[in-house]
Design an enzyme around this catalytic site. Sequence first.
Site, PDB file in Angstrom:
ATOM      1  N   LYS A   1       0.864  -1.190   0.000  1.00  0.00           N
ATOM      2  CA  LYS A   1       0.000   0.000   0.000  1.00  0.00           C
ATOM      3  C   LYS A   1       0.898   1.236   0.000  1.00  0.00           C
ATOM      4  O   LYS A   1       1.728   1.406   0.891  1.00  0.00           O
ATOM      5  CB  LYS A   1      -0.918  -0.008   1.229  1.00  0.00           C
ATOM      6  CG  LYS A   1      -1.803   1.243   1.308  1.00  0.00           C
ATOM      7  CD  LYS A   1      -2.910   1.109   2.333  1.00  0.00           C
ATOM      8  CE  LYS A   1      -3.704   2.406   2.460  1.00  0.00           C
ATOM      9  NZ  LYS A   1      -4.805   2.331   3.382  1.00  0.00           N
TER      10      LYS A   1
ATOM     11  N   ASP B   1     -13.867   5.074   9.192  1.00  0.00           N
ATOM     12  CA  ASP B   1     -14.242   4.717   7.824  1.00  0.00           C
ATOM     13  C   ASP B   1     -14.599   3.235   7.782  1.00  0.00           C
ATOM     14  O   ASP B   1     -14.187   2.501   6.892  1.00  0.00           O
ATOM     15  CB  ASP B   1     -13.078   4.989   6.866  1.00  0.00           C
ATOM     16  CG  ASP B   1     -13.321   6.232   6.034  1.00  0.00           C
ATOM     17  OD1 ASP B   1     -14.485   6.506   5.701  1.00  0.00           O
ATOM     18  OD2 ASP B   1     -12.341   6.931   5.742  1.00  0.00           O
TER      19      ASP B   1
HETATM   20  P1  ADP Z   1      -7.517   3.658   0.616  1.00  0.00           P
HETATM   21  O1  ADP Z   1      -7.005   4.457   1.746  1.00  0.00           O
HETATM   22  O2  ADP Z   1      -6.979   4.147  -0.670  1.00  0.00           O
HETATM   23  O3  ADP Z   1      -8.986   3.485   0.635  1.00  0.00           O
HETATM   24  P2  ADP Z   1      -7.341   0.831   1.397  1.00  0.00           P
HETATM   25  O4  ADP Z   1      -6.417   0.391   2.463  1.00  0.00           O
HETATM   26  O5  ADP Z   1      -8.786   0.918   1.745  1.00  0.00           O
HETATM   27  O6  ADP Z   1      -6.808   2.211   0.800  1.00  0.00           O
HETATM   28  O7  ADP Z   1      -7.139  -0.139   0.143  1.00  0.00           O
HETATM   29  C1  ADP Z   1      -7.790   0.088  -1.102  1.00  0.00           C
HETATM   30  C2  ADP Z   1      -8.340  -1.223  -1.658  1.00  0.00           C
HETATM   31  O8  ADP Z   1      -7.288  -2.183  -1.825  1.00  0.00           O
HETATM   32  C3  ADP Z   1      -9.330  -1.909  -0.740  1.00  0.00           C
HETATM   33  O9  ADP Z   1     -10.638  -1.455  -0.943  1.00  0.00           O
HETATM   34  C4  ADP Z   1      -9.175  -3.384  -1.086  1.00  0.00           C
HETATM   35  O10 ADP Z   1      -9.930  -3.695  -2.219  1.00  0.00           O
HETATM   36  C5  ADP Z   1      -7.705  -3.484  -1.452  1.00  0.00           C
HETATM   37  N1  ADP Z   1      -6.894  -3.955  -0.317  1.00  0.00           N
HETATM   38  C6  ADP Z   1      -6.220  -3.199   0.575  1.00  0.00           C
HETATM   39  N2  ADP Z   1      -5.548  -3.947   1.462  1.00  0.00           N
HETATM   40  C7  ADP Z   1      -5.793  -5.232   1.140  1.00  0.00           C
HETATM   41  C8  ADP Z   1      -5.370  -6.509   1.672  1.00  0.00           C
HETATM   42  N3  ADP Z   1      -4.535  -6.587   2.722  1.00  0.00           N
HETATM   43  N4  ADP Z   1      -5.832  -7.632   1.079  1.00  0.00           N
HETATM   44  C9  ADP Z   1      -6.651  -7.557   0.018  1.00  0.00           C
HETATM   45  N5  ADP Z   1      -7.083  -6.407  -0.536  1.00  0.00           N
HETATM   46  C10 ADP Z   1      -6.664  -5.247   0.005  1.00  0.00           C
END
Ligand code: ADP
Length: 437
Positions: free
Chosen positions: A147, A254
Amino acid sequence: MKLNTAHLRYLSPDDWRVLTAVELGSKNHEVVPTALISQLSSLHGSISRSISTLAKAGLIAKVKNTTYDGYRLTYGGLDYLSLHSMIKKNMVFSISQTPLGVGKESDVYVVATPPNLHLTVNKTSEGMAEVAPAARLEEGAEQAVLKIHRLGRISFRSVKRSRDYLNNNRIFKSSWQQLSRLSAAREASFMSALYNHNFPVPKLISQNRHTLLMTLHRAPPLRNLQSCPDIPGLWARLMELLVRLGQHGLVHGDFNEFNLLCYEGTTEVVVIDFPQMVSVDHPNAREMWERDLEGLKRWIQRRWGWVVDEKTLPRWEKDVLKVIRRRVVEKVRKGKKVGKGEKVAEEEMEGPVRLDALVDATGFSKKQLKELEKAIRDQRGGDGEGEQAGDGDEDDDDDDEDKDEDEGSEKEDEGEEEDEDEDEDEEVKGENDEGDY
Ligand code: ADP
Ligand code: MG
């Protein structure tokens, strides 16, 4: 601003040294003078070739309108430094070119890792035993999620507001990159603390600069869930998590269908996305908690046609605050004087541990947190996550350019002022390679 890894393997050791020098120089200079880059890189010969390679690859950028010749690190450059450091440690082998998710504040990629990398991660400094969260980790054992925090990549609508922050707001002096590092470090602290207390969250593998490496869960966000065999069971699980987080002193802020993953055909939920999480002592905690609850209630009714029985809804006062207060009373009864902010060893506590206190103890200054909170609030605006970035990538790039010019034109006097601020000098966690967990 997409992650472009094309040049990653072609950079020479000298190029990496120069890039690292620009990063080092950025701590005190918004535009790093070329002479300083040369000095910091400790290279004997000319650095102009490396400068040109890095600039062509978009990893550093020459800034116009300055009184001296200099460069600033771009988000691309920061991405490369972070990835380089994970690759050197054999944590990441390759990165998928298609993002798993592109949000307003981050890009999320699947990366290839050595098998079972998550099992090699040390116990945390808290010394807690390793516990597997309810969700399955082994499924994605040779893949992980990277991320990349990208504060400042904003929709066209909010670009003006953000400029106002950068130019006019006294407390908002850090650069976006600095805030992204802070945001990643904060998310990493929450993720570790929650994981160690048996919450179903991804396991943090590493944190470096503005990035996090965590376990991959092959579970879609609730909003993309195709089927659910047990809606009341899913609802009960969601409420249990919302309440349990509160009782541990935390409000997600959130906790919605975008940030709750669910394994298809089950009620097994994984909670993600923590940078905006606040303590239950935060002035807006109750409002945020109730908004999370209301939002989910509306979503489950709309998506699955399942009407929630109002009488069964958890209450902030009764289910969260009272439980926390009862624990404080317990402590007093045991003859322990509980002063404000005083930490009591976990064994002495009855009931859930206050994770907000744990995270607060990780060295962020109040000022840093305030800046981060403000940036996230502005970036999310009232739009909600429904409006994901990504479609508007070209716009985003333009926004970046505009913003960069603005960043370039404020600089020096602000930099000097910063030195006088007492807590401004505090190191941002996760700033360097040593910041890995
Ligand atoms: P943002 O702050 O941009 O919303 P998120 O942490 O919510 O970031 O991640 C964005 C998207 O990436 C999530 O909605 C999910 O679909 C995917 N995602 C994030 N972390 C994971 C994970 N550990 N495993 C699977 N999918 C993930
Ligand atoms: Mg999210």
